[in-house]
Design a protein around this motif. Sequence first.
Motif, PDB file in Angstrom:
ATOM      1  N   SER A  48      13.539  -2.618  38.742  1.00 39.83           N
ATOM      2  CA  SER A  48      15.113  -2.237  39.085  1.00 39.83           C
ATOM      3  C   SER A  48      15.370  -1.859  40.448  1.00 39.83           C
ATOM      4  O   SER A  48      14.565  -1.602  41.253  1.00 39.83           O
ATOM      5  CB  SER A  48      15.093  -1.124  38.007  1.00 39.83           C
ATOM      6  OG  SER A  48      14.294  -0.112  38.184  1.00 39.83           O
ATOM      7  N   GLU A  99       5.984  -1.272  36.299  1.00 39.10           N
ATOM      8  CA  GLU A  99       7.395  -1.071  36.679  1.00 39.10           C
ATOM      9  C   GLU A  99       7.746  -0.848  38.167  1.00 39.10           C
ATOM     10  O   GLU A  99       6.891  -0.202  38.887  1.00 39.10           O
ATOM     11  CB  GLU A  99       8.176   0.021  35.903  1.00 39.10           C
ATOM     12  CG  GLU A  99       8.312  -0.337  34.468  1.00 39.10           C
ATOM     13  CD  GLU A  99       9.120   0.747  33.865  1.00 39.10           C
ATOM     14  OE1 GLU A  99       9.975   1.426  34.606  1.00 39.10           O
ATOM     15  OE2 GLU A  99       9.036   0.616  32.517  1.00 39.10           O
ATOM     16  N   LYS A 150      10.247   0.248  40.982  1.00 40.38           N
ATOM     17  CA  LYS A 150      11.659   0.798  41.218  1.00 40.38           C
ATOM     18  C   LYS A 150      11.869   0.398  42.920  1.00 40.38           C
ATOM     19  O   LYS A 150      11.124   1.153  43.800  1.00 40.38           O
ATOM     20  CB  LYS A 150      11.842   2.161  40.923  1.00 40.38           C
ATOM     21  CG  LYS A 150      11.902   2.339  39.525  1.00 40.38           C
ATOM     22  CD  LYS A 150      11.964   3.801  39.386  1.00 40.38           C
ATOM     23  CE  LYS A 150      12.273   4.083  37.764  1.00 40.38           C
ATOM     24  NZ  LYS A 150      12.177   5.396  37.111  1.00 40.38           N
ATOM     25  N   THR A 165      19.009  -5.806  37.672  1.00 42.15           N
ATOM     26  CA  THR A 165      17.746  -5.473  37.074  1.00 42.15           C
ATOM     27  C   THR A 165      16.989  -6.580  36.697  1.00 42.15           C
ATOM     28  O   THR A 165      17.777  -7.457  35.956  1.00 42.15           O
ATOM     29  CB  THR A 165      17.976  -4.397  35.910  1.00 42.15           C
ATOM     30  OG1 THR A 165      18.787  -3.192  36.313  1.00 42.15           O
ATOM     31  CG2 THR A 165      16.605  -3.950  35.585  1.00 42.15           C
TER      32      THR A 165
END
Lengths: 309, 430
Positions: free
Chosen positions: B73, B50, B52, B68
């Motif tokens: 994100s 992931e 960020k 997103t």
Amino acid sequence: MQHILEAKGISKKYGDFQALHNIDLKIPKQSIFGIMGPNGAGKTTFIRIINQITMPDQGEVLFDGNPIQPDDIQQIGYLPEERGLYKSMKVGEQVLYLAQLKGLTKKEAKDRLYYWFEQLEIDDWFDKKVNELSKGMAQKIQFIVTVIHQPKLLILDEPFSGFDPVNANLIRKQIIKLKNEGATILLSTHRMENIEEMCDYIALLNKSEKLLDGKIDDVKQDFRTQVFQLSLKTDQKEELESHLKSKFELLPADFKTIAGNWKANVKLPESIAPNQFLKELMPLGTITHFNEVMPSVNEIFIKSVAEHA
Amino acid sequence: MRNLKLIILREYLARVRHKTFVIMTFVSPIVIVAMIALVAYLASLNEEEENKIAVKDEIGVFQEYLGTEGNTSFLNYNRFSVDAALDSVKAQDLDGLLFIPDKNLAELNDKVQFYANNSPSKSLISKIENRLSNRITERRLTNANVNLETIKANKTEVNIITENLSGEKTSSLAKYVKMFFGGAAGYLIMMFIIIYGNMIMRSVIEEKTNRIVEIIISSVKPIHLMLGKITGNTLAGITQFLIWAILGGILLIATSFIFDISLGSPAATGSAEIKTSEIQAILADILRLPLGELVFAFVVYFIGGYLLYSGIYAAIGGAVDSEADTQQFIFPVIIPLMLGIYVGFFSVIENPHGTIAVLFSHIPLTSPVVMLMRIPFGVPWWEVVISISILIATMFCTIWLGAKIYRVGILMHGNKPSYKELYRWMKRGN
């Protein structure tokens, strides 16, 4: 045809190196023919030419009276000096394979394999792997591979190396048996005692040339030195010795005789025959020992090679 | 002829019964499958990661547009100053800070900055760049009173369908399928030539150091021994291929069986449908390949190329005394094979019918590899015929010359020969 093999004017060059020069040889049937020579004399090249592994530059080879043919290799058994076996193959399979390459059917090969395993006292070796065998054991297998197809001509290069005396004797007996059954054996070896006791004929190669060949007895005749071992029973040893010394060449005695007798090696000049010499000796004492010294193969070898050095 | 058969049989059995053959045949497919699984697993790990990213957008029009996307994100950091935002990014261990300064849209092209501890992936950066430039372009067009809807409505994407003169259509996906099949076939051939060539070489050296060779060539001609060896090993190679093909077939049936079951479970239906249609498209492309020609060419080029190189390998084995001495001779043998692979990957894929690709698919030392890579793209039959003819002619030459070196070499012991000596051996009579 009385010769199994006849080499006529064989020459072979490797680059600039003359391996064989104009070699003539005749190998009579059902004999043991010893081929000798210092290292590098050309023995192996000659043997390879007979086996058609290499071809001569000049000359020809007759096998059983006819120019040698590729098919004739089935009539030849060759035990090279540097010999080996497939290490990971079973002994039995290996012998069958090599025998079939020599033209036997599988059935024939099997029958003869068992005969030979029995002869060489190795009945239970069929399933052994070669890398489990000692050097001497492997030598036995190689010998079987050489003879299994009942060749007319056997070429054995140092067949006894690697054998203990018991097994060497076993092999020697088999070789003589094969000869008595009709095979001809070409024996290449540096062991003069084997030549002396086994061979009917010999040839000596040196530096690509043939120095001598013939029946072993004839060759020895040619190399006679007119030296006789002589021993006499007499009371006047000093007079005898000085008398003989004035007429002949005396050499140290290297033989055994009755204790107390006078002894010497006497070299007679060409002009005096042994009987004449004996006549002269008779008044001088009781002759107990009179024997012509025959040259050994070893002496013949060394002498001839030294002469051509 | 009888002896040749005996030799072939012995060589074949010796090879097939050998431990390494059994291991290579049955273990290497498992290793390959395991490696593919491992690579797939690692790749999926990469996707699951992931990202960020903090965004400080001083203009204030990009935030919602970035949104997103997948595992990435974008967090709104507009309330922080740049320094505070950076501290926060560090403290919270985020993947970076995207800073869009308050500038005229026209000047923005080289003013956007991305701060990160670890340099971000190329795909992430280009993704962000694309979004920003689209947004900027849209804003500027709007500012210039251009109707965006009109542009969108008239936007046309062109997907060129190439069609060759005999009427076969290809799509861009098909190109990858072709690359894969050609590349795999060429690579396999190279691997097989090297592996089996080495086997021949080792077996020649074994006979020579064993000293059994003199016993054998007092019964058979050296050329027969060499040919028997090569043929026996080729048959062993073909056996291995067959076993792999059968194993592969079983594996394929097994996987499709498992795949069917997973299709049956309702939860997976949605994604499975998409996958099925993709797989069908690929399958269709595979079926559209000249498969018959490819298989035929593979067999011919494998046998031809393998025999060509095996003559050389046998000669090397005959010339040296131990495997350690083979290096200097092996290297020049491997070079053309490697060259074939490089030409294939860089030139054939770029332009399957360019001069270089055509040239190297006719040079016999590289043609087995390069031509196989070209064939999926469609090669005229006469070109294949010429290439195969050259290959076969050269094959006879290398085996003939190889036999000459072999014949002399197997009886030579001691020093390692030079190239000059090998040349002399070739010229030597019997």
